[in-house]
Design a protein around this motif. Structure first.
Motif, PDB file in Angstrom:
ATOM      1  N   ASP A 109      53.490  47.137  50.629  1.00 26.06           N
ATOM      2  CA  ASP A 109      54.294  47.206  49.404  1.00 26.06           C
ATOM      3  C   ASP A 109      53.911  46.103  48.424  1.00 26.06           C
ATOM      4  O   ASP A 109      54.022  46.263  47.210  1.00 26.06           O
ATOM      5  N   LEU A 110      53.449  44.964  48.931  1.00 27.43           N
ATOM      6  CA  LEU A 110      53.152  43.818  48.077  1.00 27.43           C
ATOM      7  C   LEU A 110      51.799  43.928  47.381  1.00 27.43           C
ATOM      8  O   LEU A 110      51.692  43.741  46.174  1.00 27.43           O
ATOM      9  N   LEU A 111      50.750  44.224  48.171  1.00 27.40           N
ATOM     10  CA  LEU A 111      49.393  44.229  47.622  1.00 27.40           C
ATOM     11  C   LEU A 111      48.997  45.639  47.203  1.00 27.40           C
ATOM     12  O   LEU A 111      48.542  46.437  48.024  1.00 27.40           O
ATOM     13  N   VAL A 112      49.184  45.938  45.945  1.00 31.12           N
ATOM     14  CA  VAL A 112      48.742  47.214  45.389  1.00 31.12           C
ATOM     15  C   VAL A 112      47.709  46.932  44.317  1.00 31.12           C
ATOM     16  O   VAL A 112      47.843  46.003  43.529  1.00 31.12           O
ATOM     17  N   VAL A 113      46.652  47.726  44.327  1.00 35.69           N
ATOM     18  CA  VAL A 113      45.571  47.539  43.358  1.00 35.69           C
ATOM     19  C   VAL A 113      45.237  48.891  42.747  1.00 35.69           C
ATOM     20  O   VAL A 113      45.500  49.936  43.346  1.00 35.69           O
ATOM     21  N   PRO A 114      44.653  48.899  41.555  1.00 30.21           N
ATOM     22  CA  PRO A 114      44.346  50.176  40.908  1.00 30.21           C
ATOM     23  C   PRO A 114      43.190  50.911  41.583  1.00 30.21           C
ATOM     24  O   PRO A 114      42.189  50.306  41.939  1.00 30.21           O
ATOM     25  N   ASN A 115      43.357  52.217  41.751  1.00 32.93           N
ATOM     26  CA  ASN A 115      42.286  53.075  42.214  1.00 32.93           C
ATOM     27  C   ASN A 115      41.396  53.380  41.010  1.00 32.93           C
ATOM     28  O   ASN A 115      41.858  53.930  40.011  1.00 32.93           O
ATOM     29  N   LEU A 116      40.108  53.020  41.109  1.00 36.20           N
ATOM     30  CA  LEU A 116      39.213  53.149  39.961  1.00 36.20           C
ATOM     31  C   LEU A 116      39.001  54.599  39.546  1.00 36.20           C
ATOM     32  O   LEU A 116      38.651  54.879  38.400  1.00 36.20           O
TER      33      LEU A 116
ATOM     34  N   LEU B 240      37.834  38.766  46.195  1.00 37.69           N
ATOM     35  CA  LEU B 240      38.667  37.688  45.667  1.00 37.69           C
ATOM     36  C   LEU B 240      37.936  36.353  45.733  1.00 37.69           C
ATOM     37  O   LEU B 240      38.077  35.515  44.829  1.00 37.69           O
ATOM     38  N   ALA B 241      37.133  36.161  46.793  1.00 39.14           N
ATOM     39  CA  ALA B 241      36.355  34.925  46.919  1.00 39.14           C
ATOM     40  C   ALA B 241      35.335  34.820  45.783  1.00 39.14           C
ATOM     41  O   ALA B 241      35.108  33.739  45.219  1.00 39.14           O
ATOM     42  N   ALA B 242      34.719  35.950  45.451  1.00 38.48           N
ATOM     43  CA  ALA B 242      33.751  35.957  44.361  1.00 38.48           C
ATOM     44  C   ALA B 242      34.415  35.592  43.036  1.00 38.48           C
ATOM     45  O   ALA B 242      33.820  34.923  42.184  1.00 38.48           O
TER      46      ALA B 242
ATOM     47  N   THR C  77      47.413  34.369  40.959  1.00 30.12           N
ATOM     48  CA  THR C  77      47.117  34.756  39.581  1.00 30.12           C
ATOM     49  C   THR C  77      46.183  35.962  39.533  1.00 30.12           C
ATOM     50  O   THR C  77      46.396  36.912  38.762  1.00 30.12           O
ATOM     51  N   CYS C  78      45.151  35.924  40.377  1.00 24.90           N
ATOM     52  CA  CYS C  78      44.172  37.019  40.403  1.00 24.90           C
ATOM     53  C   CYS C  78      44.816  38.324  40.851  1.00 24.90           C
ATOM     54  O   CYS C  78      44.584  39.375  40.256  1.00 24.90           O
ATOM     55  N   LEU C  79      45.648  38.248  41.869  1.00 25.59           N
ATOM     56  CA  LEU C  79      46.307  39.461  42.371  1.00 25.59           C
ATOM     57  C   LEU C  79      47.265  40.023  41.332  1.00 25.59           C
ATOM     58  O   LEU C  79      47.379  41.252  41.186  1.00 25.59           O
ATOM     59  N   ALA C  80      47.949  39.149  40.622  1.00 25.92           N
ATOM     60  CA  ALA C  80      48.871  39.612  39.590  1.00 25.92           C
ATOM     61  C   ALA C  80      48.123  40.361  38.487  1.00 25.92           C
ATOM     62  O   ALA C  80      48.596  41.377  37.972  1.00 25.92           O
ATOM     63  N   ARG C  81      46.933  39.851  38.136  1.00 29.79           N
ATOM     64  CA  ARG C  81      46.123  40.536  37.129  1.00 29.79           C
ATOM     65  C   ARG C  81      45.681  41.915  37.600  1.00 29.79           C
ATOM     66  O   ARG C  81      45.494  42.824  36.791  1.00 29.79           O
ATOM     67  N   LEU C  82      45.500  42.054  38.928  1.00 30.44           N
ATOM     68  CA  LEU C  82      45.089  43.343  39.478  1.00 30.44           C
ATOM     69  C   LEU C  82      46.251  44.321  39.605  1.00 30.44           C
ATOM     70  O   LEU C  82      46.052  45.491  39.921  1.00 30.44           O
ATOM     71  N   GLY C  83      47.468  43.823  39.386  1.00 28.55           N
ATOM     72  CA  GLY C  83      48.630  44.695  39.452  1.00 28.55           C
ATOM     73  C   GLY C  83      49.458  44.541  40.700  1.00 28.55           C
ATOM     74  O   GLY C  83      50.382  45.328  40.938  1.00 28.55           O
ATOM     75  N   ALA C  84      49.162  43.530  41.515  1.00 28.32           N
ATOM     76  CA  ALA C  84      49.919  43.319  42.738  1.00 28.32           C
ATOM     77  C   ALA C  84      51.340  42.892  42.404  1.00 28.32           C
ATOM     78  O   ALA C  84      51.579  42.144  41.451  1.00 28.32           O
ATOM     79  N   LYS C  85      52.280  43.355  43.217  1.00 25.41           N
ATOM     80  CA  LYS C  85      53.682  43.015  43.021  1.00 25.41           C
ATOM     81  C   LYS C  85      54.082  41.912  44.000  1.00 25.41           C
ATOM     82  O   LYS C  85      53.530  41.789  45.066  1.00 25.41           O
ATOM     83  N   GLY C  86      55.082  41.135  43.621  1.00 23.76           N
ATOM     84  CA  GLY C  86      55.612  40.134  44.534  1.00 23.76           C
ATOM     85  C   GLY C  86      54.790  38.865  44.565  1.00 23.76           C
ATOM     86  O   GLY C  86      53.845  38.669  43.806  1.00 23.76           O
TER      87      GLY C  86
ATOM     88  N   GLN D 112      34.651  30.003  52.813  1.00 24.43           N
ATOM     89  CA  GLN D 112      35.270  30.684  51.681  1.00 24.43           C
ATOM     90  C   GLN D 112      36.778  30.421  51.723  1.00 24.43           C
ATOM     91  O   GLN D 112      37.546  31.171  52.317  1.00 24.43           O
ATOM     92  N   LYS D 113      37.195  29.344  51.078  1.00 21.61           N
ATOM     93  CA  LYS D 113      38.601  28.943  51.060  1.00 21.61           C
ATOM     94  C   LYS D 113      39.161  29.181  49.661  1.00 21.61           C
ATOM     95  O   LYS D 113      38.709  28.562  48.691  1.00 21.61           O
ATOM     96  N   LEU D 114      40.124  30.065  49.574  1.00 19.90           N
ATOM     97  CA  LEU D 114      40.675  30.457  48.279  1.00 19.90           C
ATOM     98  C   LEU D 114      41.901  29.612  47.941  1.00 19.90           C
ATOM     99  O   LEU D 114      42.798  29.436  48.776  1.00 19.90           O
ATOM    100  N   ASP D 115      41.910  29.101  46.718  1.00 19.45           N
ATOM    101  CA  ASP D 115      43.081  28.378  46.239  1.00 19.45           C
ATOM    102  C   ASP D 115      44.249  29.354  46.121  1.00 19.45           C
ATOM    103  O   ASP D 115      44.125  30.425  45.495  1.00 19.45           O
ATOM    104  N   LEU D 116      45.384  28.998  46.721  1.00 21.24           N
ATOM    105  CA  LEU D 116      46.505  29.928  46.822  1.00 21.24           C
ATOM    106  C   LEU D 116      47.078  30.280  45.450  1.00 21.24           C
ATOM    107  O   LEU D 116      47.420  31.440  45.185  1.00 21.24           O
TER     108      LEU D 116
END
Length: 573
Positions: free
Chosen positions: A301-308, A235-237, A258-267, A249-253
């Protein structure tokens, strides 16, 4: 104070715990302790080699003072053993040579030969009674002892998985039951524990985390932690923060959401930080991210990502199974027992470092112990292996965490003990070698970590460090930095440690100058400490070629005794 309060994610693991019932298990082997001995303040006018605060100076080449605790036969044995350690074929084939020697000589003669050579050099004796002369002799010259029952077995990742349901696993580097049932060796382990319980004030008690439960659990937990850390780096990259120091490595919340939502994360990930948990408003750093581990159930339950491979959405963090919860429960209870025992007896708990596939879980659990027991002073120490490429990141993150949460940082810095095993495994499996490319890089890493901790000591006087090193340059570097920072040995914030049988020319002059110095004093039956001796031989092979000075000093002292008629010198104890 219960561990339950510091591990929200592990609430089930500590539910209905009965700490008192674990005392029996502790007696069966979950405790190794330190014989704390106060160094003497004696110093001679000739010791003018390394200056400290214009008051204390140390000459590491005064052989008469350095080897006061050794008789002449012990000097000769050291010379022979150290020379043998320089022959690669003897080190590479040490297991085969040992097996052959045992067959040719017979068990009794084999043990005698070992006691005259490698065992006698690096191991104090077979039990707590036979090691007393060594401990008392070192004490007479101001050097403390870390009692270490060194019956060890190095598990590979596959062996840990295979032995997951085995009855016997580590205890203080020996085998023990993973349950609280009686085992055939219980009486033997009870004697060892009794020997350790007399730790005097200001001592250390060393533990091996794999002794407190199934290594398979530590393996699984470590895989989760590594996966979680790598996901943060990913995510930092995405935000262009790769290639910078880990704490930078400080990530803008909002970008993170936005990035997590694109990956399919819920919530909404921002809800996880809604209670003021962010160190810096609006950004998430590695420590903020790691705090989410404590919300494991919600995050799964919140952070779900696709298995490649499958294309299915999967949680980054999975929930514990009931069996894993039981394993965590047992381990946390045992840690709680040991830490409380250390506090009650005025000693400190030193957690040994282990292989990289166990270490993330070990470090995580050690931090949880620090949060509870290091509020007023450093009781729990973690071990950092500086031959690892990520060593400085590990040290700096834990120091920063101690600042934010207000507990005392405690560290033992070592170069590392599993280099050959780690490198061969990396080559075999095909992942990046976790070890620094060469000894010089490891030295640089060690000094970088050491300087960082010393600066933390200078800043708030709450941190503590043990400089566990056989490298004279590192010791001199430490003394110079202490001199620059005005850190006195009487502050007891900086300790020195070496292994029994190695670098007496460092340990004893330091002790005589008033520094707190400890020797790791291994003991155990000859046959059962062979893996420990094998590792000592490998370590010596790596460093003995570069420390010719020690052998030169041994020869110098031997010649001095011959010329002065002190061939039959006996230490005054």
């Amino acid at each position: 104070m219960s561990l339950r309060k510091t591990l929200p994610a592990f609430a089930l693991a500590t539910r209905d715990s009965n700490i008192g019932s674990l005392v029996l298990s502790t007696r069966h082997g979950y405790h190794r302790s330190v014989q704390a001995l106060h160094p003497t303040k004696a110093n001679t006018p000739q010791e003018e080699h390394v200056s400290f605060s214009n008051k204390i100076s140390i000459d590491f080449e005064q052989t008469k003072e350095a080897y006061k605790s050794k008789d002449t036969l012990e000097l000769l044995r050291s010379l022979v053993v150290f020379k043998l350690c320089t022959y690669d074929i003897l080190v590479d084939k040490n297991k085969e040579i040992i097996d052959l020697s045992r067959k040719l000589l017979g068990q009794k003669m084999f043990e005698q030969v070992m006691k005259m050579t490698f065992y006698g050099q690096f191991v104090a004796g077979e039990d707590h009674q036979s090691i007393r002369p060594v401990v008392q002799r070192n004490q007479a010259y101001g050097v403390g002892a870390v009692l270490d029952y060194s019956v060890e077995e190095d598990l590979s990742q596959e062996e840990a998985e295979r032995k997951e349901m085995d009855f016997s696993l580590f205890f203080d580097r020996s085998c023990m039951s993973t349950s609280e049932k009686e085992s055939p060796g219980a009486d033997h382990r009870e004697k060892k524990f009794t020997a350790h319980r007399g730790s005097s004030e200001d001592g250390f008690s060393a533990i091996k985390m794999t002794a407190l439960g199934r290594p398979q659990f530590l393996l699984q937990f470590s895989e989760v932690l590594v996966k979680w850390r790598r996901f943060f780096c990913f995510l930092a990259a995405k935000q262009g923060k790769d290639g910078v120091e880990v704490l930078e490595q400080k990530l803008d919340l909002e970008q993170l959401q936005t990035c997590l939502a694109r990956l399919g994360a819920k919530g909404n990930i921002q809800s996880c930080f809604s209670d003021g948990r962010l160190h810096s408003s609006g950004t998430v750093d590695m420590l903020d991210w790691n705090s989410l581990i404590d919300e494991r159930t919600k995050i799964s339950d919140l952070l779900v990502v696709p298995n490649l491979q499958t294309g299915q959405l999967e949680p980054v963090l999975s929930k514990f199974t009931k069996e894993e919860e039981r394993q965590m429960k047992r381990m946390l209870q045992r840690l709680d027992v040991l830490a409380k025992h250390a506090v009650e007896n005025g000693v400190r708990l030193m957690v040994d470092a282990e292989q990289t596939y166990f270490q993330p879980a070990i470090s995580r659990l050690t931090v949880e112990m620090k949060r509870i027991f290091n509020r007023d002073k450093a009781v729990v120490f973690n071990t950092y292996q500086c031959y690892l490429k990520e060593a400085f990141d590990n040290v700096s993150m834990d120091v920063e965490l101690s600042r934010r949460e207000g507990w005392c940082f405690g560290a033992k810095l070592v170069r590392g003990a599993y280099m050959y095993q780690e490198r061969s495994r990396a080559m075999e499996i095909g992942y990046e070698d976790p070890i620094n490319p060469d000894y010089e890089c490891t030295n640089e890493m060690y000094h970088r970590c050491l300087d960082y901790v010393l600066e933390e000591i200078e800043r708030n006087k709450k941190a503590n460090v043990m400089v566990a090193s056989h490298n004279l340059d590192t010791v001199k570097h430490t003394l110079r930095r202490m001199n620059e920072m005005g850190l006195a040995p009487t502050d007891k914030k900086v300790y020195f440690g070496q292994l029994l049988g190695m670098c007496d020319q460092i340990s004893f002059p330091l002790a005589q100058a008033g520094f707190p110095v400890y020797k790791y004093v291994p003991y155990g039956p000859v046959n059962e400490v062979i893996p420990y001796l094998s590792r000592r031989a490998q370590e010596n092979r790596g460093i003995m070629k570069g420390v010719q000075m020690e052998r030169d000093l041994l020869w110098k002292e031997l010649m001095r005794r011959l010329s002065s008629g002190e061939v039959f010198y006996t230490p005054a104890v």
